[in-house]
Design a protein around this motif. Sequence first.
Motif, PDB file in Angstrom:
ATOM      1  N   UNK A  43      -2.335   7.410   3.566  1.00  0.00           N
ATOM      2  CA  UNK A  43      -2.251   8.696   2.861  1.00  0.00           C
ATOM      3  C   UNK A  43      -2.289   9.846   3.863  1.00  0.00           C
ATOM      4  N   UNK A  44      -3.111   9.709   4.888  1.00  0.00           N
ATOM      5  CA  UNK A  44      -3.178  10.741   5.925  1.00  0.00           C
ATOM      6  C   UNK A  44      -1.853  10.842   6.683  1.00  0.00           C
ATOM      7  N   UNK A  45      -1.236   9.704   6.968  1.00  0.00           N
ATOM      8  CA  UNK A  45       0.051   9.706   7.663  1.00  0.00           C
ATOM      9  C   UNK A  45       1.155  10.321   6.801  1.00  0.00           C
ATOM     10  N   UNK A  46       1.040  10.140   5.499  1.00  0.00           N
ATOM     11  CA  UNK A  46       2.066  10.637   4.580  1.00  0.00           C
ATOM     12  C   UNK A  46       1.885  12.115   4.222  1.00  0.00           C
ATOM     13  N   UNK A  47       0.687  12.637   4.451  1.00  0.00           N
ATOM     14  CA  UNK A  47       0.423  14.036   4.109  1.00  0.00           C
ATOM     15  C   UNK A  47       1.301  14.950   4.961  1.00  0.00           C
TER      16      UNK A  47
ATOM     17  N   UNK B 200      10.647   4.000   2.001  1.00  0.00           N
ATOM     18  CA  UNK B 200      10.791   3.628   3.407  1.00  0.00           C
ATOM     19  C   UNK B 200      11.958   2.681   3.600  1.00  0.00           C
ATOM     20  N   UNK B 201      12.323   2.505   4.841  1.00  0.00           N
ATOM     21  CA  UNK B 201      13.361   1.559   5.252  1.00  0.00           C
ATOM     22  C   UNK B 201      12.702   0.523   6.154  1.00  0.00           C
ATOM     23  N   UNK B 202      13.327  -0.637   6.251  1.00  0.00           N
ATOM     24  CA  UNK B 202      12.752  -1.738   7.028  1.00  0.00           C
ATOM     25  C   UNK B 202      13.592  -2.063   8.251  1.00  0.00           C
TER      26      UNK B 202
ATOM     27  N   UNK C 161       0.831  -1.204   0.000  1.00  0.00           N
ATOM     28  CA  UNK C 161       0.000   0.000   0.000  1.00  0.00           C
ATOM     29  C   UNK C 161       0.867   1.256   0.000  1.00  0.00           C
ATOM     30  N   UNK C 162       1.927   1.260   0.800  1.00  0.00           N
ATOM     31  CA  UNK C 162       2.829   2.417   0.837  1.00  0.00           C
ATOM     32  C   UNK C 162       3.505   2.630  -0.511  1.00  0.00           C
ATOM     33  N   UNK C 163       3.947   1.554  -1.130  1.00  0.00           N
ATOM     34  CA  UNK C 163       4.587   1.651  -2.438  1.00  0.00           C
ATOM     35  C   UNK C 163       3.602   2.197  -3.457  1.00  0.00           C
TER      36      UNK C 163
ATOM     37  N   UNK D 188       8.538  -0.520   9.679  1.00  0.00           N
ATOM     38  CA  UNK D 188       8.697   0.386   8.541  1.00  0.00           C
ATOM     39  C   UNK D 188       9.076   1.765   9.088  1.00  0.00           C
ATOM     40  N   UNK D 189      10.112   2.361   8.482  1.00  0.00           N
ATOM     41  CA  UNK D 189      10.595   3.658   8.946  1.00  0.00           C
ATOM     42  C   UNK D 189      10.732   4.594   7.754  1.00  0.00           C
ATOM     43  N   UNK D 190      10.237   5.812   7.942  1.00  0.00           N
ATOM     44  CA  UNK D 190      10.416   6.864   6.948  1.00  0.00           C
ATOM     45  C   UNK D 190      11.187   7.988   7.620  1.00  0.00           C
ATOM     46  N   UNK D 191      12.523   7.930   7.521  1.00  0.00           N
ATOM     47  CA  UNK D 191      13.360   8.875   8.255  1.00  0.00           C
ATOM     48  C   UNK D 191      13.076  10.335   7.942  1.00  0.00           C
ATOM     49  N   UNK D 192      12.844  10.670   6.689  1.00  0.00           N
ATOM     50  CA  UNK D 192      12.590  12.060   6.314  1.00  0.00           C
ATOM     51  C   UNK D 192      11.319  12.613   6.931  1.00  0.00           C
ATOM     52  N   UNK D 193      10.367  11.748   7.175  1.00  0.00           N
ATOM     53  CA  UNK D 193       9.099  12.156   7.785  1.00  0.00           C
ATOM     54  C   UNK D 193       9.101  11.934   9.292  1.00  0.00           C
TER      55      UNK D 193
END
Length: 147
Positions: free
Chosen positions: A134-138, A42-44, A34-36, A55-60
């Motif tokens: 999508x809300x988390x990524x906004x 992301x990193x694992x 779904x994230x892709x 799952x880690x999104x360092x920039x966010x």
Amino acid sequence: MTERTDVYDAAKRSAVMRRVKGRDTTPEMTVRRALTGLGARYRLHRKDLPGRPDIVMPGRRLALFVHGCFWHGHDCARGSRVPKANREYWTAKVARNRARDLAAREALAAAGWRVETLWECDLKDAVALRARLAELLAPSPRVGDDG
């Protein structure tokens, strides 16, 4: 009738538990797909972060944990079920998992990370999962921004 306390002997139980996957599980793969699909990078399983988030999104500064309801004691039907055999063991194991999860969440939050837990039972609704991700990524609005 006597009650059976354990279905397997200790050696068999150990062999069964060794086969339980800790990464690349079906729920985790569902979230990753779904994230892709949303274009996220992301990193694992970052070992340098408390709790080694799935799952880690360092920039966010976003850490996601994908939890199985049974293993982490979710309050849904599957998570609140306790096996009949060896009840004390399972109750204690899930309690330890929950305590470890809470400590990891608190440590990540203290380090400035946003932490979210995605439960296995919530992943069945693909539309709702995609909307939540999508809300988390906004981008979050900045304090003081008027626009």
